[in-house]
Write an enzyme that holds these catalytic residues in place. Structure first.
Site, PDB file in Angstrom:
ATOM      1  CG  ASP A   1      -0.243  -0.074   2.533  1.00 50.46           C
ATOM      2  OD1 ASP A   1       0.986   0.155   2.569  1.00 50.46           O
ATOM      3  OD2 ASP A   1      -0.905  -0.321   3.545  1.00 50.46           O
TER       4      ASP A   1
ATOM      5  CG  ASP B   1      -5.780  -5.823   1.782  1.00 51.04           C
ATOM      6  OD1 ASP B   1      -6.399  -5.062   1.021  1.00 51.04           O
ATOM      7  OD2 ASP B   1      -5.412  -5.488   2.923  1.00 51.04           O
TER       8      ASP B   1
ATOM      9  CB  CYS C   1     -10.158 -28.197   7.863  1.00 48.63           C
ATOM     10  SG  CYS C   1      -8.841 -26.989   7.548  1.00 48.63           S
TER      11      CYS C   1
ATOM     12  CB  CYS D   1      -5.244 -26.428   7.740  1.00 51.98           C
ATOM     13  SG  CYS D   1      -5.706 -26.475   9.476  1.00 51.98           S
TER      14      CYS D   1
ATOM     15  CB  CYS E   1      -7.795 -29.483  10.787  1.00 49.37           C
ATOM     16  SG  CYS E   1      -8.691 -27.976  11.234  1.00 49.37           S
TER      17      CYS E   1
ATOM     18  CG  HIS F   1      -8.482 -23.572  10.892  1.00 48.24           C
ATOM     19  ND1 HIS F   1      -8.906 -24.751  10.300  1.00 48.24           N
ATOM     20  CD2 HIS F   1      -9.579 -22.773  11.022  1.00 48.24           C
ATOM     21  CE1 HIS F   1     -10.218 -24.660  10.090  1.00 48.24           C
ATOM     22  NE2 HIS F   1     -10.656 -23.480  10.511  1.00 48.24           N
TER      23      HIS F   1
END
Ligand SMILES: [Zn+2]
Length: 375
Positions: A91, A268, A306, A308, A311, A337
């Site tokens: 930014d 974002d 999930c 990830c 998990c 996660h």
């Protein structure tokens, strides 16, 4: 910058696009995790990349104040300094001055502000904002703009919009001048506060600047959800459809779906990673607060299905233990996660656009997902 529209929905403005950037090609819609000080908080860059992310955000205000542009230049740019080999969007620093600096004054020349770190005074001009981002070797650079809060008068909104336009033109000039040093892509920002005539005028001005991309600023700054939706849809109507559309600072699942439906390609937000550090994790049924007593002997993963790392290896009971004892592992595991959840959500959205069933997907998702914390 090469930009290709891959697919358009027939029942909404949702679309799939491809953007070729200096550090690799990305496909949209895309959600960008935020790496404020050069790291996405509580997670290694390698883990962010392993999930599939190829574009993250860096904050110019923070990096300019600490460690400063010279250190990052000496390191060979932000990618090398932070060990992130993929794309970075930075930014301009304007929004952080708006939200963090204890003192700021808008002048024609730029934004005069006081650092929230050591109280020192600085002047961020449009030219400096571009020079800093070129020094970072950012793949996408943002023009300096003036963001305003809801509730100001139309006269004040006009003033902020007009200075944003003059600064955008100065940013473009500086960007063209710096092009031989670094070939990043400058995006202009549409402002106009909550006045439709101004939003339209601003969109047309930024379109006419003919920069590689267009961002929508000044939304999700405290206005009510119906106002957000109305102004987002209205502003999107006027954006050049042959440019990528980036909605700044928006990232709850509900708002993301709304934005993609209106033809936003990129967004974002710190939301996913920030709530993770406070122990709130996403599930398709809404948020779970990991500190709650009811998870004390709950040996299920955060969410069944999930994939990830968290998990696959840890239970809700263990996460609760980490958060209750203030272990660093709690924020780390919850961040993994939540970023995986966002990544998978956007992948599902992409598929739904490919199959031209985005609206059905959105409806189904929202019928299950409750924004607040689930009891
Ligand atoms: Zn998970």
């Amino acid at each position: 910058m090469e930009f290709t529209i891959l697919k358009k929905s027939t029942k909404s403005k949702a679309r799939r696009t491809r953007i070729v950037l200096p550090h690799g090609t990305i496909e949209t819609p895309v959600y960008m995790p935020v790496g404020t000080n050069g790291s996405v908080k509580a997670i290694k860059h390698q883990d962010v990349a392993d999930m599939g992310y190829r574009l993250i955000l860096g904050n110019t205000y923070h990096l300019y104040l600490r460690p400063g542009i010279e250190v990052i230049k000496q390191a060979g740019g932000l990618h090398q300094f932070t060990s992130w080999p993929h794309n970075i969007l930075t930014d301009s620093g304007g929004f952080q001055i708006f939200s963090l600096a204890p003192f700021r004054k808008i002048k024609e020349e730029g934004m005069y502000f006081r650092s929230h770190i050591d109280g020192s005074y600085h002047m961020l001009t449009p030219e400096l904002a571009v020079q800093l981002q070129c020094g970072f070797r950012s793949d996408i650079l943002m023009a300096l703009d003036q963001c305003t809060a809801p509730g100001i008068t139309e006269k004040e909104a006009v003033k902020a919009m007009e200075i944003t336009h003059r600064w955008a033109a100065r940013c473009k000039e500086e960007w063209l001048r710096c092009n031989d040093q670094w070939d990043g892509n400058l995006f202009g920002i549409v402002q106009g506060n909550f006045f439709k005539n101004l939003r339209k005028e601003s969109a047309q001005f930024i379109n006419d600047l003919d920069l590689p991309g267009i961002a929508i600023g000044g939304l999700s700054v405290g206005e009510e959800p119906p106002v957000f939706k109305d102004f987002l849809a209205y502003t999107c109507e006027y954006l050049d459809e042959n440019k990528p559309h980036y909605l700044m600072g928006v990232g709850t699942p509900e708002y993301i779906l709304e934005a993609f439906e209106d033809g936003v390609d990129m967004l974002d937000c710190v939301y996913a990673t920030r709530i993770a550090r406070n122990g709130a994790v996403f599930t398709h049924d809404g948020l779970l607060a990991m500190k709650k007593e009811r998870f004390a002997s709950d040996f299920a993963p955060i969410e069944e299905g999930c994939g990830c790392y968290t998990c696959r290896h840890y239970t809700r009971a263990f996460l609760r233990q980490m958060f209750k004892t203030n272990e660093i592992m709690g924020p780390m595991l919850a961040t993994i996660h939540n970023l995986q959840f966002m990544y998978d959500l956007v992948e599902d959205i992409k598929k739904s656009i490919d199959n031209d069933c985005f609206k059905t997907f959105k409806k189904d998702f929202l019928s299950r997902y409750t924004g607040g914390e689930r009891d």
